[in-house]
Design an enzyme around this catalytic site. Structure first.
Site, PDB file in Angstrom:
ATOM      1  N   ASN A  65     -10.413  -0.123   0.428  1.00  0.00           N
ATOM      2  CA  ASN A  65      -9.351  -0.186   1.436  1.00  0.00           C
ATOM      3  C   ASN A  65      -9.873   0.144   2.831  1.00  0.00           C
ATOM      4  O   ASN A  65     -10.519   1.176   3.024  1.00  0.00           O
ATOM      5  CB  ASN A  65      -8.273   0.861   1.125  1.00  0.00           C
ATOM      6  CG  ASN A  65      -7.345   0.453   0.017  1.00  0.00           C
ATOM      7  OD1 ASN A  65      -7.623  -0.497  -0.698  1.00  0.00           O
ATOM      8  ND2 ASN A  65      -6.248   1.167  -0.129  1.00  0.00           N
ATOM      9  N   ASP A  67       0.858  -1.187   0.000  1.00  0.00           N
ATOM     10  CA  ASP A  67       0.000   0.000   0.000  1.00  0.00           C
ATOM     11  C   ASP A  67       0.902   1.248   0.000  1.00  0.00           C
ATOM     12  O   ASP A  67       1.815   1.365   0.818  1.00  0.00           O
ATOM     13  CB  ASP A  67      -0.857  -0.049   1.277  1.00  0.00           C
ATOM     14  CG  ASP A  67      -2.023   0.925   1.244  1.00  0.00           C
ATOM     15  OD1 ASP A  67      -2.512   1.238   0.144  1.00  0.00           O
ATOM     16  OD2 ASP A  67      -2.456   1.352   2.338  1.00  0.00           O
TER      17      ASP A  67
HETATM   18  P1  13P Z   1      -9.019   4.268   6.125  1.00  0.00           P
HETATM   19  O1  13P Z   1      -8.155   5.189   6.922  1.00  0.00           O
HETATM   20  O2  13P Z   1     -10.331   4.917   5.811  1.00  0.00           O
HETATM   21  O3  13P Z   1      -9.229   2.966   6.763  1.00  0.00           O
HETATM   22  O4  13P Z   1      -8.302   4.005   4.720  1.00  0.00           O
HETATM   23  C1  13P Z   1      -7.223   3.094   4.616  1.00  0.00           C
HETATM   24  C2  13P Z   1      -6.570   3.161   3.291  1.00  0.00           C
HETATM   25  O5  13P Z   1      -7.104   3.626   2.321  1.00  0.00           O
HETATM   26  C3  13P Z   1      -5.202   2.608   3.192  1.00  0.00           C
HETATM   27  O6  13P Z   1      -4.590   2.915   1.989  1.00  0.00           O
END
Ligand code: 13P
Length: 305
Positions: free
Chosen positions: A248, A82
């Protein structure tokens, strides 16, 4: 071990109107809770690992760690980086066995340079059986704080996808990372992008809802988070129906885990075996993931494609 990249997952998700959940893990206990919930829901899932989490968990051996805890897992899952921020980081994850990486060029890079940097990663990934998620538009709040970025421009999105060779794209349509979010998403923008790029998998970052019961436990047992606002689950269901293929979840997943840890630590002051505290935390992420896969993303039962 059914470790796959996300290509077929997203094709199936698009065709059958569900989304694949990507959950940000920080520890192997979180991976265990996540995979078991997906197994029980017979759902595909994405293990999402940020650069910081990778460093904490054991860079170089994440795939082996996951292999150890997934021997009895039969559902397809991907290991995804990520917000990779350079070719080198993305390359080392692919070399290590990640099946998917995100190339996040940051906010201060020109459009053409963004295409060049992303294409470099896409070319490498494709030559090694992996896939790439790009990003266009400001997602905001990536450091865990708040922030609402500029929305993605549908025409620019089309050009970016065609020229960079990405397999999926994170777009900005009103979500942002962390605890302060918009409560309404720009569904019209998503529809425009879908019309320009039919069958292409779009990704929604910043999609936590901030579960009130978990946040209450978090605060009741010593935490201090005020004014949290998430994206209502109804909004997520709506964009999934429109064709968003990956959603996500980091904040909800982490809050569930830490709230359960706080509670079990507070309720068991004389216990000292770590599993006394880690078991409820693992169960809390299991419950959260099972709920999202079943009731929000609609991926339950889609384990074969
Ligand atoms: P949140 O903070 O809404 O859970 O999003 C996580 C995310 O998009 C990680 O890339």
């Amino acid at each position: 071990m059914p470790l796959v990249n996300t290509k077929k997952m997203f094709e199936d998700a698009y065709k059958n109107h569900y989304a694949v959940g990507a959950f940000n893990v920080d520890s192997i206990a979180m991976v265990q809770g996540l995979l078991q919930a997906a197994e029980d829901a017979k759902s595909p899932v994405i293990i999402s690992i940020s650069k910081g989490s990778r460093k904490f968990m054991h860079p170089g051996n994440i795939k082996e760690l996951v292999e150890c805890v997934s021997k009895d897992i039969t559902i397809p899952f991907a290991i995804h980086l990520d917000h990779g921020d350079s070719f080198e980081v993305c390359k080392s994850c692919i070399d290590e066995g990640f099946t998917s990486v995100m190339m996040d060029c940051g906010d201060d890079v020109s459009f053409d340079e963004r295409i060049r940097l992303t294409k470099e990663v896409a070319d490498y990934a494709h030559a090694h059986g992996a896939v790439v998620e790009g990003e266009l538009g400001e997602l905001g709040g990536e450091d865990g704080g708040s922030g609402h970025g500029g929305y993605s421009d549908p025409q620019a999105v089309k050009e970016f996808v065609l020229k960079s060779g990405v397999d999926s794209l994170a777009v900005s349509v009103g979500t942002c990372h962390g605890m302060q979010k918009h409560t309404t998403l720009e569904t019209g923008l998503i529809k425009e992008m879908m019309a320009l790029l039919p069958n292409f998998p779009f990704v929604l970052h910043g999609s936590s809802t901030i579960n009130n019961a978990n946040l209450k436990d978090f605060n009741d047992y010593g935490g201090n988070i005020c004014g949290a606002v998430g994206v209502p689950e109804e909004q997520i269901r709506e964009v999934v129906k429109l064709g968003v293929c990956k959603v996500n979840i980091g904040t909800d997943f982490r809050v569930a885990y830490v709230a359960a840890l706080r509670k079990s630590l507070a309720l068991n002051p004389s216990r000292f075996e770590p599993r006394t505290f880690l078991e409820p935390a693992k169960k809390a992420v299991y419950d959260l993931v099972y709920h999202k896969l079943t009731n929000v993303f609609g991926s339950k039962g889609h384990n074969k494609f």
